[in-house]
Scaffold this motif. Structure first.
Motif, PDB file in Angstrom:
ATOM      1  N   LYS A 324       0.841  -1.189   0.000  1.00 11.56           N
ATOM      2  CA  LYS A 324       0.000   0.000   0.000  1.00 11.56           C
ATOM      3  C   LYS A 324       0.876   1.239   0.000  1.00 11.56           C
ATOM      4  CE  LYS A 324      -3.735  -0.399   2.486  1.00 11.56           C
ATOM      5  NZ  LYS A 324      -4.472  -0.568   3.771  1.00 11.56           N
ATOM      6  N   ARG A 325       0.500   2.230  -0.779  1.00 10.16           N
ATOM      7  CA  ARG A 325       1.227   3.502  -0.792  1.00 10.16           C
ATOM      8  C   ARG A 325       1.286   4.065   0.624  1.00 10.16           C
ATOM      9  NH1 ARG A 325       0.090   7.085  -5.807  1.00 10.16           N
ATOM     10  NH2 ARG A 325       0.482   8.740  -4.267  1.00 10.16           N
ATOM     11  N   TRP A 326       2.422   4.652   0.991  1.00  5.18           N
ATOM     12  CA  TRP A 326       2.585   5.161   2.350  1.00  5.18           C
ATOM     13  C   TRP A 326       1.607   6.300   2.644  1.00  5.18           C
ATOM     14  CZ3 TRP A 326       4.644   3.493   6.673  1.00  5.18           C
ATOM     15  CH2 TRP A 326       4.913   4.391   7.713  1.00  5.18           C
ATOM     16  N   ASP A 327       1.316   7.113   1.624  1.00  2.00           N
ATOM     17  CA  ASP A 327       0.404   8.220   1.902  1.00  2.00           C
ATOM     18  C   ASP A 327      -1.014   7.681   2.131  1.00  2.00           C
ATOM     19  OD1 ASP A 327      -0.155   9.515  -1.502  1.00  2.00           O
ATOM     20  OD2 ASP A 327       0.159   7.478  -0.753  1.00  2.00           O
ATOM     21  N   GLN A 328      -1.347   6.627   1.405  1.00  2.00           N
ATOM     22  CA  GLN A 328      -2.666   6.047   1.594  1.00  2.00           C
ATOM     23  C   GLN A 328      -2.757   5.343   2.949  1.00  2.00           C
ATOM     24  OE1 GLN A 328      -3.919   3.229  -1.405  1.00  2.00           O
ATOM     25  NE2 GLN A 328      -5.660   2.686  -0.085  1.00  2.00           N
ATOM     26  N   ASN A 466      10.611  11.881   6.312  1.00  2.00           N
ATOM     27  CA  ASN A 466      10.551  11.062   7.527  1.00  2.00           C
ATOM     28  C   ASN A 466      10.590   9.577   7.187  1.00  2.00           C
ATOM     29  OD1 ASN A 466       9.781  10.309  10.364  1.00  2.00           O
ATOM     30  ND2 ASN A 466       7.917   9.682   9.315  1.00  2.00           N
ATOM     31  N   VAL A 467       9.741   9.128   6.257  1.00  4.95           N
ATOM     32  CA  VAL A 467       9.680   7.696   5.961  1.00  4.95           C
ATOM     33  C   VAL A 467      10.896   7.267   5.137  1.00  4.95           C
ATOM     34  CG1 VAL A 467       8.186   7.971   3.930  1.00  4.95           C
ATOM     35  CG2 VAL A 467       8.234   5.808   5.128  1.00  4.95           C
ATOM     36  N   VAL A 468      11.342   8.132   4.212  1.00  9.37           N
ATOM     37  CA  VAL A 468      12.528   7.808   3.421  1.00  9.37           C
ATOM     38  C   VAL A 468      13.730   7.604   4.333  1.00  9.37           C
ATOM     39  CG1 VAL A 468      14.220   8.808   1.830  1.00  9.37           C
ATOM     40  CG2 VAL A 468      11.799   8.861   1.252  1.00  9.37           C
ATOM     41  N   ASN A 469      13.872   8.491   5.314  1.00 13.76           N
ATOM     42  CA  ASN A 469      15.013   8.382   6.219  1.00 13.76           C
ATOM     43  C   ASN A 469      14.968   7.112   7.058  1.00 13.76           C
ATOM     44  OD1 ASN A 469      17.460   9.710   6.995  1.00 13.76           O
ATOM     45  ND2 ASN A 469      16.569   9.949   9.019  1.00 13.76           N
ATOM     46  N   ARG A 470      13.757   6.727   7.467  1.00 15.02           N
ATOM     47  CA  ARG A 470      13.649   5.517   8.275  1.00 15.02           C
ATOM     48  C   ARG A 470      14.020   4.286   7.459  1.00 15.02           C
ATOM     49  NH1 ARG A 470      10.679   6.389  13.173  1.00 15.02           N
ATOM     50  NH2 ARG A 470       9.751   8.475  13.234  1.00 15.02           N
ATOM     51  N   TYR A 511       4.947   7.012  -3.440  1.00 15.64           N
ATOM     52  CA  TYR A 511       5.209   6.641  -2.045  1.00 15.64           C
ATOM     53  C   TYR A 511       5.308   5.124  -1.906  1.00 15.64           C
ATOM     54  CZ  TYR A 511       3.722  11.425  -1.017  1.00 15.64           C
ATOM     55  OH  TYR A 511       3.600  12.789  -0.979  1.00 15.64           O
ATOM     56  N   ASP A 512       6.030   4.525  -2.875  1.00 18.48           N
ATOM     57  CA  ASP A 512       6.102   3.066  -2.973  1.00 18.48           C
ATOM     58  C   ASP A 512       7.299   2.567  -2.162  1.00 18.48           C
ATOM     59  OD1 ASP A 512       5.980   0.808  -5.851  1.00 18.48           O
ATOM     60  OD2 ASP A 512       6.569   0.441  -3.779  1.00 18.48           O
ATOM     61  N   ASN A 513       7.024   1.945  -1.010  1.00 25.96           N
ATOM     62  CA  ASN A 513       8.124   1.496  -0.149  1.00 25.96           C
ATOM     63  C   ASN A 513       8.947   0.395  -0.793  1.00 25.96           C
ATOM     64  OD1 ASN A 513       7.620   3.332   1.840  1.00 25.96           O
ATOM     65  ND2 ASN A 513       6.513   1.930   3.166  1.00 25.96           N
ATOM     66  N   LYS A 514       8.254  -0.512  -1.457  1.00 21.82           N
ATOM     67  CA  LYS A 514       8.968  -1.637  -2.065  1.00 21.82           C
ATOM     68  C   LYS A 514       9.949  -1.121  -3.110  1.00 21.82           C
ATOM     69  CE  LYS A 514       6.866  -5.842  -2.596  1.00 21.82           C
ATOM     70  NZ  LYS A 514       6.053  -6.886  -3.226  1.00 21.82           N
ATOM     71  N   ARG A 515       9.495  -0.159  -3.879  1.00 21.00           N
ATOM     72  CA  ARG A 515      10.349   0.399  -4.923  1.00 21.00           C
ATOM     73  C   ARG A 515      11.542   1.125  -4.313  1.00 21.00           C
ATOM     74  NH1 ARG A 515      11.080   5.113  -7.321  1.00 21.00           N
ATOM     75  NH2 ARG A 515      11.701   5.143  -9.518  1.00 21.00           N
TER      76      ARG A 515
END
Lengths: 713, 330
Positions: A324-328, A466-470, A511-515
């Protein structure tokens, strides 16, 4: 310096004098209780209050309109009257002159018509200097009337790395060592920083950079930074190192012996790329990252009932499963209403019930900002004001929680009334997300929606960063901003261009975490050796080498279970459940606690500790966990013995399984010798078998307590 | 007392002092810091910078000036027989000073020096033999009015003591301080009898009612509280948020039925007591009203302010019946 036309302005001249002279700092009159009965707002965040305190409070003791030079506010800092704070400035200083002339002019008050400071600029923004070099900074303030002013002498300066650069009160920087430092600037509740770089005195040939493999844009930006610092990157890792590392970083598991053999034998040139793709499709990948986000969202039965905890976890797990997209994902938390049982995400509001808790958690978890300081005064390190804190808090003052049908269920709904007051102004602020737009106080729209829209907007850089850094910090061992959950403006990244590029890429591609994970893992920067070369021994910031780190507690426990073939029992869970599959950090496990599993009480990355301790050492040496698995009759050591495998075969298998590689010739020889020597010359067949078994257990124990096993390298 | 200083500093002092006078906006309006009516209703005393102005209470015509105070006169107290006036002040951060004046002759009858900081409240005991002073230095002191000598120091407050009041029988002295407490002392022995600790922030002003049975206090927490004073303790009767900013001064009407408060929120409010029912808000005060005093006949009360303005409000209708501009003789 001539007196400006219209005289000195209280807000724009007098307050900066008090700030620069240290009068209103936290150690002095800016303290909560002030000093000697005299209390100013911390660093002058409220000029209107300070004006009354200076001119009228305590029946006007501090200012003498008839005889300005005898004002207490001038006598004390010049030590004409004894002053606990010492000499702050001399009578012939500009500070004195500004205060004295302002008093003589009749203490004109701050006015809403005063020009307001909009921002700061610093020159130079970056400088590259040799050790011993100096650089004078110049800071300019921009105002709402389009004017600018040189405020260099009024700024408060700080360096985030004194070993590289130090800065004095006048903004003069001195380079003390090689590396990079950020000089942060604070003036009138505005912050900014300048980057000071001093390349290392290494001889690095140009080919070191030009010939280094570049797999994607991350490499271009990392290498550019290393080049500017004269640091040579370490080389690429061999396949065995890569295999183990990427398994652990992507899915928190070790490759099986078979997977190791297969990968090492594979001759295809793109096998690494294919492996990354395959890992990202595994169940264990979902478990690992669901666990990470459960850490972030504090999923724990400490405050939630077990079924609610499970519902919350399941929602996270499903979301990772669906990529799921992080923003969603975030929006779902803030725009849903209804049963916490049917929508696990809503348990977030059972964990954080009041506006204060929500404000501080939301900003920490989703924006990487620590807002707590601003609860009582303007934030001393950032641009957030107390007013903004309460504007934000009022976004969360209408979250209703009521009981559902059964004790573990709550119903979350949006109330149509309710406000939180600003503690000094004693009235509610218009709900406003940090630097977003306000919504009217009397609107009965769901305030969370307004917040969610701002939070997940592509323009909201803090949200993406924030999420990219984590994610980045988890994979690379250190965040671009360090600590991993602190992306405030005054904590600059070690490579701002890189951070900006990765964040931009992330937002632009959904906002694709897997990518994001795939991109990072495929970079040459990720696939670097941990070994230092002559130039980068001290570098842990710029990704010139892989940052070695201890396995997280859960990974360690699971890896031990995997290698020894003995699952860890967890009360209330079916046999075979891995630690990384636990939905609740309250599940009892002494091993996990000792090795730093976070308690999920506060949203702080430092909750997960990897500090060594005596408890850990003892646990490994004497504790039940490892020893029981080693000697378990259902475990792999027993199995391998029953199968009648030779010492050599057992050694090879265990090395493949634990270390992800073949034993070296030297190792084979040494182990054969050691195992041979451990067999007693005499004794019954039973005793011989026993002794052999003991020896093998000892050998495997040694492997599983070695740094090669316990660390990711 | 001048300490020898380097030549450069002396030159700088002269230079800057000169430039200050060039830049000063003109002589400042004489500010009002304190007020007091003589108990016989004849004189209104106004505490200003370095001097006290005396006005005829009825006509508001000037009667005379009491000069020579070292700095601002922050508190005034007439003796019960109206014959003497104590005017207190001092130098902030340095010392306290009280001048006791003979009202008829305008001559100074005694000076009291003491405290380590300026005095914020002075009160004549009902029998006229003692004055009590309280200061930013956290102490309360009792002095002999004939000799000017200190009788004793009352040490217990842990922050500036802004307000004092004797009970009408003179047996007890009450002090209100920035440490959020009001303390009740035995005047004969100096013993601290008990402490009222309900306020949630510093106290600026206390007022004992004419019967001596109640005390009101107010300050930074914007609330007015009224206690019943008993032998060994006080019982809180009322507590109410009264203003939107710090309360500066309280005044109890001579008939005990009204309490008036002034605040940094630029209003004066009138309450009927002891229920603390608000009767009137007089808004748009031009500046902070430090001084609030009822005339002894109870028909008017005076308000004196930081900007030098003085209003006299009548209790029927609360109109300002005087436009008074005080003059400076400096």
């Amino acid at each position: 310096m001539p007196t400006p036309e219209g005289g000195w302005n209280f807000r724009n001249h007098v307050i900066p004098v008090l700030t620069k002279s240290g009068c209103n700092q936290g150690a002095c009159h800016g303290a909560l209780a002030g000093k000697g009965g005299f209390k100013l707002t911390l660093r002058g965040y409220d000029p209107e209050v300070d004006y009354d305190v200076l001119t009228r409070q305590s029946v006007g003791r501090r200012i003498n309109l008839a005889d300005p030079a005898n004002s207490l506010i001038l006598r004390k800092p010049t030590m004409k009257t004894p002053h606990g704070g010492g000499l702050r400035f001399k009578p012939n200083s500009l500070e004195y002159r500004i205060l004295a002339e302002w008093i003589a002019a009749g203490t004109p008050a701050p006015s809403p018509k005063d020009k307001e400071i909009l921002g700061l600029e610093v020159q130079p923004k970056k400088a590259t200097l040799a050790v011993g070099g100096e650089q004078q900074l110049k800071v300019t303030a921009r105002y709402s009337d389009n004017s600018t002013a040189d405020v260099t002498r009024w700024v408060k300066y700080n360096s985030n790395n004194e070993g590289v650069a130090s800065v004095d009160d006048s903004g003069r920087v001195k380079i003390n060592g090689s590396g990079e430092a950020a000089v942060t600037l604070w003036y009138s509740s505005r912050v900014l920083y300048a980057t000071m770089t001093s390349p290392y005195p290494n001889q690095v040939p140009a080919e070191a950079y030009s010939k280094f493999p570049r797999r994607n844009y991350i490499d271009d930006l990392v290498l550019a930074k290393l080049k500017s610092l004269n640091i040579q990157p370490s080389g690429e890792i061999p396949d065995a190192t890569f295999l183990r590392r990427v398994f652990l970083d992507t899915a928190g598991i070790l490759p099986t012996a078979e997977e190791v053999e297969q990968f090492l034998a594979d001759k295809s040139p793109d096998k690494r790329v294919k492996l990354i793709d395959a890992l990202l499709e595994r169940e264990e990948y979902v478990d690992y990252w669901a666990y990470k986000w459960s850490d972030l969202l504090l999923v724990s039965s400490r405050k939630l009932r077990p079924t609610a905890t499970r519902a919350f976890y399941n929602w996270i797990h499903e979301s990772v499963q669906q990529n799921k997209r992080w923003d969603q994902f975030t929006r779902e938390i803030f725009t849903s209403t209804g049963s916490t049982r049917q929508n696990g995400a809503l348990n977030y509001f059972v964990l954080h019930k009041d506006p204060i808790d929500l404000t501080e958690n939301v900003t920490q978890a989703f924006l990487g900002q620590r807002l707590t300081c601003a609860r009582c005064h303007n934030h001393p390190l950032e641009k957030w004001t107390q007013k903004q804190y309460y504007q934000m808090a009022n976004l969360f003052s209408r979250v209703g929680v009521k009981n559902g049908d059964d004790p573990s269920e709550s119903i979350i709904f949006a109330k149509t009334s309710g406000d939180i007051n600003h503690p000094r102004l004693l009235r509610p602020m218009a709900p406003t997300p940090l630097d977003g737009t306000s919504m009217p106080l009397d609107s009965d729209a769901d305030r969370r929606e307004h917040f969610a829209k701002w939070l997940t907007s592509p323009k909201n850089e803090m949200f993406a960063r924030n999420v990219v850094n984590r994610v980045w910090g988890t994979l690379m061992g250190k965040g671009l901003a360090d600590p991993i959950d602190d992306v405030r403006a005054t904590n600059p990244a070690s490579n701002e261009e890189l951070f900006a590029a990765v964040s931009k890429d992330y937002v632009e591609h959904g906002y694709d975490n897997k990518r994001l994970i795939r991109t990072i893992l495929n970079s040459a920067a990720y696939q670097r050796a941990a070994d230092a070369n002559g130039t980068n021994k001290d570098d842990n910031r710029f990704y010139s080498k892989y940052v070695i780190r201890r396995l997280p507690a859960e990974v360690m426990l699971d890896a031990t279970s995997q290698v020894l073939g003995v699952p860890t029992p967890f009360g209330g869970f079916p046999v075979g459940t891995r630690a990384l599959q636990l939905p609740d950090s309250q599940v009892a496990s002494q091993f996990l606690t000792v090795f730093g599993r976070p308690a999920r009480i506060i949203c702080d990355a430092s909750e997960r500790s990897s500090d060594p301790s005596i408890g850990q050492a003892l646990h490994i040496i004497n504790g039940d966990t490892l020893n029981k698995k080693l000697s378990n009759p259902e475990g792999y050591i027993s199995l391998l013995l029953r199968l009648g495998l030779s010492d050599a075969r057992i050694v090879e298998h265990m090395t493949l399984s634990a270390f992800g590689r073949y034993p070296t010739d030297d190792e084979r020889q040494q182990m054969a010798k050691a195992l041979g020597e451990s067999r007693p010359a005499k004794g019954t067949a039973e005793q011989q078998k026993d002794a052999r078994r003991q020896a093998l257990e000892d050998m495997v124990w040694a492997m599983l307590t070695s740094k090669e096993f316990l660390f990711n390298h | 007392m001048r300490v020898a200083m380097p030549f450069v500093q002396r030159v700088a002092q002269v230079f800057f002092a000169a430039s200050l006078s060039l830049l000063a906006a003109g002589p400042p309006k004489p500010q009002i810091f304190s007020l007091a009516y003589s108990p016989d209703g004849k004189v209104l005393a106004i505490g200003q910078y370095k001097e006290v102005q005396l006005l005829d209470a009825r006509t508001r015509k000037p009667l005379g000036t009491l000069p020579g105070h070292v700095e601002v006169v922050r508190s005034l107290s007439f003796s019960k027989d109206s014959k003497r006036l104590a005017a207190a002040g001092g130098v902030a951060g340095v010392k306290g000073e009280v001048k006791i004046w003979d009202v008829a002759t305008l001559a100074q009858s005694a000076t009291v020096s003491g405290h380590y900081d300026t005095i914020y409240a002075v009160a004549f005991s009902p029998d006229g033999n003692t004055i009590a002073t309280s200061s930013y230095d956290k102490f309360v002191k009792l002095w002999d009015t004939q000799t000017g000598k200190e009788i004793r120091t009352l040490k217990d407050h842990i922050d500036a003591v802004y307000s004092l009041s004797f009970t009408p029988d003179g047996k007890r002295l009450l002090s209100g301080a920035a440490d959020r407490t009001i303390k009740v002392w035995d005047t004969a022995t100096g013993e601290r009898l008990f402490t009222l600790g309900e306020p949630t922030d510093g106290i600026n002003s206390i007022a004992v009612d004419p019967t001596g049975k109640m005390v009101a206090a107010a300050g930074l927490d914007k609330s007015i509280r009224i206690w019943a004073l008993e032998a060994k303790s006080a019982r809180l009767l009322q507590s109410q948020i009264a203003h939107e900013d710090a309360i500066l001064k309280l005044a109890w009407s001579p008939d005990g039925a009204t309490l008036v408060s002034s605040s940094a929120d630029r209003t004066i409010k009138v309450f009927s007591v002891p229920q603390l029912t608000e009767v009137k808000t007089i808004a748009h005060q031009p500046d902070w009203t430090y001084a609030l005093e009822f005339a002894p006949d109870g028909k008017t009360f005076a308000a004196g302010r930081y900007d030098g303005s003085l209003s006299i409000y009548d209790v029927n209708g609360f109109r300002d019946i005087a436009e008074v501009r005080t003059a400076s003789t400096r």
